[in-house]
Design a protein around this motif. Structure first.
Motif, PDB file in Angstrom:
ATOM      1  N   GLY A 196      -8.472  -2.637  -0.265  1.00  0.00           N
ATOM      2  CA  GLY A 196      -7.963  -2.670   1.106  1.00  0.00           C
ATOM      3  C   GLY A 196      -9.013  -3.144   2.094  1.00  0.00           C
ATOM      4  N   GLN A 247      -8.314   0.949  -5.033  1.00  0.00           N
ATOM      5  CA  GLN A 247      -7.341   0.497  -4.052  1.00  0.00           C
ATOM      6  C   GLN A 247      -7.914   0.577  -2.635  1.00  0.00           C
ATOM      7  OE1 GLN A 247      -3.700   2.656  -4.768  1.00  0.00           O
ATOM      8  NE2 GLN A 247      -3.191   1.406  -6.549  1.00  0.00           N
ATOM      9  N   GLN A 248      -8.696   1.600  -2.370  1.00  0.00           N
ATOM     10  CA  GLN A 248      -9.354   1.678  -1.060  1.00  0.00           C
ATOM     11  C   GLN A 248     -10.324   0.517  -0.873  1.00  0.00           C
ATOM     12  OE1 GLN A 248     -11.152   5.559  -0.985  1.00  0.00           O
ATOM     13  NE2 GLN A 248      -9.254   6.595  -0.402  1.00  0.00           N
ATOM     14  N   LYS A 279      -7.388   5.049  -7.295  1.00  0.00           N
ATOM     15  CA  LYS A 279      -7.317   5.313  -5.852  1.00  0.00           C
ATOM     16  C   LYS A 279      -8.527   4.719  -5.132  1.00  0.00           C
ATOM     17  CE  LYS A 279      -4.734   9.658  -6.179  1.00  0.00           C
ATOM     18  NZ  LYS A 279      -4.794  11.120  -6.003  1.00  0.00           N
ATOM     19  N   LEU A 280      -9.711   4.920  -5.707  1.00  0.00           N
ATOM     20  CA  LEU A 280     -10.925   4.367  -5.095  1.00  0.00           C
ATOM     21  C   LEU A 280     -10.912   2.839  -5.091  1.00  0.00           C
ATOM     22  CD1 LEU A 280     -13.629   6.788  -6.531  1.00  0.00           C
ATOM     23  CD2 LEU A 280     -12.802   6.663  -4.169  1.00  0.00           C
ATOM     24  N   ASN A 310       0.826  -1.206   0.000  1.00  0.00           N
ATOM     25  CA  ASN A 310       0.000   0.000   0.000  1.00  0.00           C
ATOM     26  C   ASN A 310       0.859   1.254   0.000  1.00  0.00           C
ATOM     27  OD1 ASN A 310      -2.456  -1.318  -0.115  1.00  0.00           O
ATOM     28  ND2 ASN A 310      -2.762  -1.297   2.091  1.00  0.00           N
TER      29      ASN A 310
END
Length: 158
Positions: free
Chosen positions: A108, A104-105, A101-102, A54
């Motif tokens: 996670g 990856q969130q 980015k979204l 990350n």
């Protein structure tokens, strides 16, 4: 007297069998604890690996965002000289970057849920399989994200 020997031998034999069964029963919980400890270590390593990946992803995204911002700033300093296709390309790259980015969130959060599921799994064999599966998924996702980020950076360098 002859009657005592078979009883004594039988008693001795049953004592030996009982002792070996008790020893096996004593080692079985130890094996279970050992297996759980090893698997917990693997889960912890997965968590650490995910955190490291990350950080790498965040660095790559930050670098791409800086590059994009710098190109936008350059183009803003040259009014009238900016070609509309280049402006569209920068906007599209920004959209892709925001989407990554979204994603990856979301990944996670999904990763955390899978880790929680693994920690709740009672069957050591299924738990081990889930650890292997998550490790593979984690690595594949990292490579995909890295590839997408590099592609965006290459597009910006054109």
């Amino acid at each position: 007297m002859n009657l005592r020997r078979p009883v004594t031998a039988s008693l001795l034999l049953s004592t030996l069998l009982l002792a070996s069964s008790a020893r096996w029963a004593a080692t079985d919980p130890l094996r279970k604890e050992w297996t759980q400890a090893i698997q917990q270590k693997q889960v912890n390593e997965l968590t650490q690996r995910e955190q490291l990946e990350n950080l790498k992803r965040a660095q790559e995204l930050t670098q791409t965002q800086r590059q994009l911002d710098q190109l936008r700033q350059q183009e803003a300093s040259r009014p009238g000289l900016v070609a509309p296709p280049r402006t569209q390309q920068l906007s599209e790259t920004q959209r892709q970057l925001d989407q990554l980015k979204l994603e990856q969130q979301l990944n996670g959060v999904q990763h955390e849920l899978k880790l929680n599921e693994i920690e709740r799994e009672q069957n050591p064999f299924r738990r081990q399989e889930k650890i292997k599966e998550l490790k593979l998924q984690q690595h594949m996702q990292f490579l995909q994200d890295q590839s997408r980020t590099k592609l965006m950076q290459q597009n910006l360098n054109r």
